[in-house]
Design a protein around this motif. Structure first.
Motif, mmCIF file in Angstrom:
data_model
loop_
_atom_site.group_PDB
_atom_site.id
_atom_site.type_symbol
_atom_site.label_atom_id
_atom_site.label_comp_id
_atom_site.label_asym_id
_atom_site.label_seq_id
_atom_site.Cartn_x
_atom_site.Cartn_y
_atom_site.Cartn_z
ATOM 1 N N UNK A 189 6.886 6.611 -10.735
ATOM 2 C CA UNK A 189 5.829 7.570 -11.045
ATOM 3 C C UNK A 189 6.293 8.935 -10.569
ATOM 4 N N UNK A 190 6.370 9.874 -11.451
ATOM 5 C CA UNK A 190 6.786 11.224 -11.056
ATOM 6 C C UNK A 190 5.583 12.160 -11.068
ATOM 7 N N UNK A 191 5.656 13.178 -10.216
ATOM 8 C CA UNK A 191 4.603 14.196 -10.144
ATOM 9 C C UNK A 191 3.213 13.560 -10.138
ATOM 10 N N UNK A 192 2.970 12.723 -9.149
ATOM 11 C CA UNK A 192 1.746 11.923 -9.129
ATOM 12 C C UNK A 192 0.486 12.794 -9.165
ATOM 13 N N UNK A 193 -0.558 12.223 -9.777
ATOM 14 C CA UNK A 193 -1.859 12.876 -9.889
ATOM 15 C C UNK A 193 -2.921 11.942 -9.310
ATOM 16 N N UNK A 194 -4.060 12.518 -8.954
ATOM 17 C CA UNK A 194 -5.113 11.690 -8.350
ATOM 18 C C UNK A 194 -5.569 10.580 -9.295
ATOM 19 N N UNK A 195 -5.455 10.828 -10.590
ATOM 20 C CA UNK A 195 -5.849 9.810 -11.572
ATOM 21 C C UNK A 195 -4.883 8.623 -11.617
ATOM 22 N N UNK A 196 -3.745 8.749 -10.936
ATOM 23 C CA UNK A 196 -2.810 7.620 -10.853
ATOM 24 C C UNK A 196 -3.273 6.590 -9.812
ATOM 25 N N UNK A 197 -4.243 6.937 -9.008
ATOM 26 C CA UNK A 197 -4.740 6.016 -7.976
ATOM 27 C C UNK A 197 -5.246 4.724 -8.605
ATOM 28 N N UNK A 198 -5.127 3.646 -7.841
ATOM 29 C CA UNK A 198 -5.567 2.344 -8.325
ATOM 30 C C UNK A 198 -4.589 1.281 -7.865
ATOM 31 N N UNK A 199 -4.650 0.153 -8.510
ATOM 32 C CA UNK A 199 -3.762 -0.958 -8.169
ATOM 33 C C UNK A 199 -2.784 -1.176 -9.312
ATOM 34 N N UNK A 200 -1.516 -1.312 -8.970
ATOM 35 C CA UNK A 200 -0.468 -1.568 -9.954
ATOM 36 C C UNK A 200 0.004 -3.016 -9.809
ATOM 37 N N UNK A 201 -0.047 -3.718 -10.921
ATOM 38 C CA UNK A 201 0.378 -5.116 -10.941
ATOM 39 C C UNK A 201 1.608 -5.287 -11.815
ATOM 40 N N UNK A 202 2.483 -6.133 -11.345
ATOM 41 C CA UNK A 202 3.600 -6.625 -12.125
ATOM 42 C C UNK A 202 3.264 -8.065 -12.508
ATOM 43 N N UNK A 203 3.589 -8.472 -13.733
ATOM 44 C CA UNK A 203 3.329 -9.846 -14.168
ATOM 45 C C UNK A 203 4.499 -10.337 -15.008
ATOM 46 N N UNK A 204 4.862 -11.595 -14.821
ATOM 47 C CA UNK A 204 5.962 -12.176 -15.598
ATOM 48 C C UNK A 204 5.446 -13.342 -16.427
ATOM 49 N N UNK A 205 5.981 -13.487 -17.616
ATOM 50 C CA UNK A 205 5.607 -14.581 -18.503
ATOM 51 C C UNK A 205 6.760 -15.562 -18.633
ATOM 52 N N UNK A 245 1.973 -10.581 -9.513
ATOM 53 C CA UNK A 245 2.183 -10.276 -8.122
ATOM 54 C C UNK A 245 0.855 -9.887 -7.468
ATOM 55 N N UNK A 246 0.901 -9.665 -6.158
ATOM 56 C CA UNK A 246 -0.318 -9.342 -5.410
ATOM 57 C C UNK A 246 -0.761 -7.895 -5.598
ATOM 58 N N UNK A 247 0.129 -7.058 -6.157
ATOM 59 C CA UNK A 247 -0.259 -5.692 -6.461
ATOM 60 C C UNK A 247 0.163 -4.683 -5.411
ATOM 61 N N UNK A 248 0.255 -3.430 -5.829
ATOM 62 C CA UNK A 248 0.464 -2.284 -4.926
ATOM 63 C C UNK A 248 -0.734 -1.372 -5.070
ATOM 64 N N UNK A 249 -1.402 -1.095 -3.943
ATOM 65 C CA UNK A 249 -2.546 -0.179 -3.955
ATOM 66 C C UNK A 249 -2.027 1.231 -3.734
ATOM 67 N N UNK A 250 -2.242 2.091 -4.709
ATOM 68 C CA UNK A 250 -1.767 3.472 -4.641
ATOM 69 C C UNK A 250 -2.949 4.423 -4.479
ATOM 70 N N UNK A 255 0.846 -1.191 0.000
ATOM 71 C CA UNK A 255 0.000 0.000 0.000
ATOM 72 C C UNK A 255 0.878 1.238 0.000
ATOM 73 N N UNK A 256 0.381 2.296 -0.640
ATOM 74 C CA UNK A 256 1.141 3.539 -0.703
ATOM 75 C C UNK A 256 0.171 4.703 -0.789
ATOM 76 N N UNK A 257 0.380 5.695 0.072
ATOM 77 C CA UNK A 257 -0.428 6.915 0.020
ATOM 78 C C UNK A 257 0.507 8.074 -0.293
ATOM 79 N N UNK A 258 0.168 8.840 -1.309
ATOM 80 C CA UNK A 258 0.991 9.960 -1.740
ATOM 81 C C UNK A 258 0.187 11.249 -1.753
ATOM 82 N N UNK A 259 0.877 12.341 -1.529
ATOM 83 C CA UNK A 259 0.288 13.649 -1.768
ATOM 84 C C UNK A 259 0.490 13.962 -3.246
ATOM 85 N N UNK A 260 -0.497 14.571 -3.841
ATOM 86 C CA UNK A 260 -0.394 14.926 -5.260
ATOM 87 C C UNK A 260 0.901 15.696 -5.508
#
Lengths: 112, 111
Positions: free
Chosen positions: B74-90, B102-107, B10-15
């Motif tokens: 992620x640079x200069x984060x915006x509110x629209x960047x919120x969500x879950x980020x997944x990494x996947x390997x093939x 992966x299990x994901x990072x909730x931003x 989990x990650x909480x950022x200020x815009x």
């Protein structure tokens, strides 16, 4: 643009019902996949298909079956829905080799 | 089987803040992809990056395959960047070919 369309965004079914989730693609892609997504677990592979009438089990196939009668359509079947199958279901194309993966919009299934 | 670990969970950022998400994997892979899942559940492919560095606007990704990790910046984060980020390997297996997530990072980006 690639289009992967799942038949329903939200679905509520009763325990014991037979449930069909449909996925249709417009890419003529051989490889199609069904995943389920649960909090803290990421996406887990249920079944996949490399060609018409061909299917392979993924990591969590129990309680599910699939059908691929035409190249563009891949169906996930819950033979007898149970409450532990309440989840988000995602259909995808490709991704395991040198290609990007493309996902449908997901179906949130609730079994009551 | 192959393990894919993402951090932080989990990650909480200020815009306007910057952040780095990490993905570690346990074996050799064919490819690595980063996805963003928006609040409506749609998964969007951000990067296909089996090795090297790519940039797309405020986002960039680097994969070091020999060290079995990838980073999403992620640079200069915006509110629209919120969500879950997944990494996947093939990767190839003798009984099939798979994309493992992966299990994901909730931003959450706050304004």
């Amino acid at each position: 643009d690639v289009k992967v369309t799942q038949s329903s965004r939200y679905l509520v079914k009763r325990t014991g019902e037979k449930v069909f989730l449909e996925c249709v693609q417009d890419m003529d892609h051989e490889n199609m996949f069904w995943y389920r997504q649960d909090p803290g677990l990421g996406l887990r592979l249920i079944y996949f298909s490399y060609d018409v009438k061909m299917k392979e089990k993924g990591d969590i196939p129990e309680g599910y079956s699939v059908s691929r009668e035409k190249k563009e359509r891949f169906s996930l079947i819950l033979e007898s829905a149970s409450t532990n199958q309440t989840s988000m279901y995602l259909c995808a194309l490709g991704g395991w080799d040198t290609t990007e993966a493309f996902f449908g919009q997901g179906t949130r299934l609730t079994v009551v | 089987g192959i393990q894919v670990e993402q951090s932080p969970p989990d990650l909480i950022l200020q815009e306007g803040a910057n952040s780095t998400l990490r993905c570690n994997f346990s074996d050799s892979v064919n490819n690595l992809q980063w996805f963003h899942q928006n609040p409506w559940g749609q998964l969007i492919n951000l990067f296909y990056i089996p090795s090297g560095t790519k940039q797309n606007g405020r986002l960039s990704a680097t994969t070091v395959a020999t060290e079995r990790y990838s980073s999403l910046y992620i640079s200069s984060s915006q509110t629209t960047d919120s969500g879950v980020y997944f990494c996947a390997v093939g990767f190839n297996m003798e009984y099939g070919n798979k994309l493992v997530f992966g299990a994901g990072t909730i931003l959450r980006v706050k304004s």
